[in-house]
Design an enzyme around this catalytic site. Structure first.
Site, PDB file in Angstrom:
ATOM      1  N   ASN A   6       2.188   9.843  -7.215  1.00 32.01           N
ATOM      2  CA  ASN A   6       2.613  10.388  -5.923  1.00 32.01           C
ATOM      3  C   ASN A   6       4.025   9.876  -5.636  1.00 32.01           C
ATOM      4  OD1 ASN A   6       2.921  11.208  -3.286  1.00 32.01           O
ATOM      5  ND2 ASN A   6       1.424   9.767  -2.427  1.00 32.01           N
ATOM      6  N   LYS A   8       5.876  10.681  -3.141  1.00 32.29           N
ATOM      7  CA  LYS A   8       6.144  10.639  -1.692  1.00 32.29           C
ATOM      8  C   LYS A   8       7.519  11.272  -1.412  1.00 32.29           C
ATOM      9  CE  LYS A   8       3.343   6.519  -1.599  1.00 32.29           C
ATOM     10  NZ  LYS A   8       2.824   5.437  -0.820  1.00 32.29           N
ATOM     11  N   HIS A  88      -4.109  12.067   2.587  1.00 30.97           N
ATOM     12  CA  HIS A  88      -3.422  10.817   2.227  1.00 30.97           C
ATOM     13  C   HIS A  88      -3.203   9.975   3.488  1.00 30.97           C
ATOM     14  CE1 HIS A  88      -0.328   8.004   0.928  1.00 30.97           C
ATOM     15  NE2 HIS A  88      -0.807   8.196  -0.288  1.00 30.97           N
ATOM     16  N   GLU A  90      -0.777   8.282   4.590  1.00 34.07           N
ATOM     17  CA  GLU A  90       0.477   8.466   5.331  1.00 34.07           C
ATOM     18  C   GLU A  90       0.435   9.724   6.188  1.00 34.07           C
ATOM     19  OE1 GLU A  90       2.890   7.893   1.875  1.00 34.07           O
ATOM     20  OE2 GLU A  90       2.331   5.775   1.927  1.00 34.07           O
ATOM     21  N   GLU A 157      -8.286   4.782  -1.399  1.00 34.41           N
ATOM     22  CA  GLU A 157      -7.019   4.067  -1.246  1.00 34.41           C
ATOM     23  C   GLU A 157      -7.042   3.254   0.053  1.00 34.41           C
ATOM     24  OE1 GLU A 157      -3.641   6.174  -3.499  1.00 34.41           O
ATOM     25  OE2 GLU A 157      -3.799   7.102  -1.547  1.00 34.41           O
ATOM     26  N   GLY A 163       1.374   0.302  -1.138  1.00 31.60           N
ATOM     27  CA  GLY A 163       2.768  -0.136  -1.087  1.00 31.60           C
ATOM     28  C   GLY A 163       2.959  -1.588  -0.674  1.00 31.60           C
ATOM     29  N   SER A 193      -1.232  -0.027  -4.737  1.00 30.68           N
ATOM     30  CA  SER A 193      -0.534  -1.075  -5.487  1.00 30.68           C
ATOM     31  C   SER A 193      -0.981  -1.197  -6.942  1.00 30.68           C
ATOM     32  CB  SER A 193      -0.654  -2.425  -4.774  1.00 30.68           C
ATOM     33  OG  SER A 193       0.048  -2.374  -3.542  1.00 30.68           O
TER      34      SER A 193
HETATM   35  C1  PEP Z   1      -0.194   6.042  -2.632  1.00 35.03           C
HETATM   36  O1  PEP Z   1       0.626   6.224  -1.745  1.00 35.03           O
HETATM   37  O2  PEP Z   1      -1.038   6.915  -2.876  1.00 35.03           O
HETATM   38  C2  PEP Z   1      -0.172   4.766  -3.353  1.00 35.03           C
HETATM   39  C3  PEP Z   1      -1.232   4.440  -4.022  1.00 35.03           C
HETATM   40  O3  PEP Z   1       0.960   4.016  -3.235  1.00 35.03           O
HETATM   41  P1  PEP Z   1       1.297   2.626  -3.992  1.00 35.03           P
HETATM   42  O4  PEP Z   1       0.865   2.765  -5.427  1.00 35.03           O
HETATM   43  O5  PEP Z   1       2.765   2.470  -3.863  1.00 35.03           O
HETATM   44  O6  PEP Z   1       0.519   1.564  -3.305  1.00 35.03           O
END
Ligand code: PEP
Length: 234
Positions: A6, A8, A88, A90, A157, A163, A193
């Site tokens: 992703n 973003k 998601h 966000e 997630e 992040g 992460s």
């Molecule tokens: C995400 O935004 O789906 C995600 C898993 O981000 P990150 O790997 O940066 O934590």
């Protein structure tokens, strides 16, 4: 095994093209069997040659019309895009999408047969309230969602892991995925992460069928290395 990236709000069209060329070359040369999906930003959507699937991070639940700032399926069809990320964190917590809107979006794209990567995950205060509260929260995020939809992939997630460099313990991921497995037989991804250093451990956890990667997917060499690690577990 499914490995998804992703981007973003990162990368230009030119950078995405370069990335996809390198990624598809790697998949071909290494004869990768794992399914690889990339979600670039809207302005970088395109038709790419190669086996990696390109998905959209978000779209409005319409074909076309007067919805300023949104894209519908007419725009996605131009590039043959049939994969979408829904729910998601966000979009839920930064952009304020409600479960009602998310469910509407899910059902619209389901009716069109899209591959849907559906995200769920708790905030830190819910995690601190214990596993029962955590699962109740995740269950509420599944309200109105057909968890046996044949083209569904679920991504667990935790919001506090996205992040931040923080990752739940192996046993925590195992336990949540086991409970998600009771709700759905569809592939279950872990996200939050994930990076080269923890990929090996994460993809060997029971009921983890792949990963959704944000930050660490932005460097194509790192992402390819992560794909290779997952491939060895197939
Ligand atoms: C995400 O935004 O789906 C995600 C898993 O981000 P990150 O790997 O940066 O934590």
């Amino acid at each position: 095994m499914i490995i998804a990236a992703n981007f973003k709000t990162n990368k230009t069209r030119a950078q995405t093209r370069e990335y996809m060329d390198e990624l598809n070359r790697f998949i071909h040369l290494e004869k990768i069997r794992a399914e690889v999906i990339v979600f670039p930003p809207l302005t970088a959507l395109d038709s790419f040659t190669g086996t990696a699937t390109v998905g959209v991070q978000n779209a409005y639940a319409v074909e076309n019309g007067a919805f300023t700032g949104e894209v519908g399926t007419e725009q996605l069809d131009e590039f043959g895009i049939k994969t979408i990320l829904v729910g998601h964190s966000e979009r839920r917590h930064v952009l304020g999408e409600s479960q009602k809107e998310i469910t509407r979006k899910f059902n619209y794209f389901k009716a069109l047969g899209y591959r849907i990567v559906y995200c769920v995950g708790e905030k830190v205060e819910t995690r601190e309230a214990g596993e029962e509260a955590l699962m109740a929260y995740i269950t509420s995020q599944c309200e109105g969602i057909d968890l046996e939809y044949e083209n569904l992939v679920i991504a667990y997630e935790p919001v506090w892991a996205i992040g931040t460099g923080l990752v739940p313990g192996k046993e925590d991921i195992r336990s949540i995925h086991a409970q998600l497995r009771e709700k759905s037989s569809r592939p279950l991804l872990y996200g939050g992460s994930v990076k080269i250093g923890n990929m090996d451990e994460i993809v060997t956890i029971e009921n983890v069928d792949g990963v959704l990667v944000g930050g660490a997917s932005l460097y194509v060499q790192s992402f390819c290395q992560m794909i290779k690690t997952a491939e060895e577990k197939i």
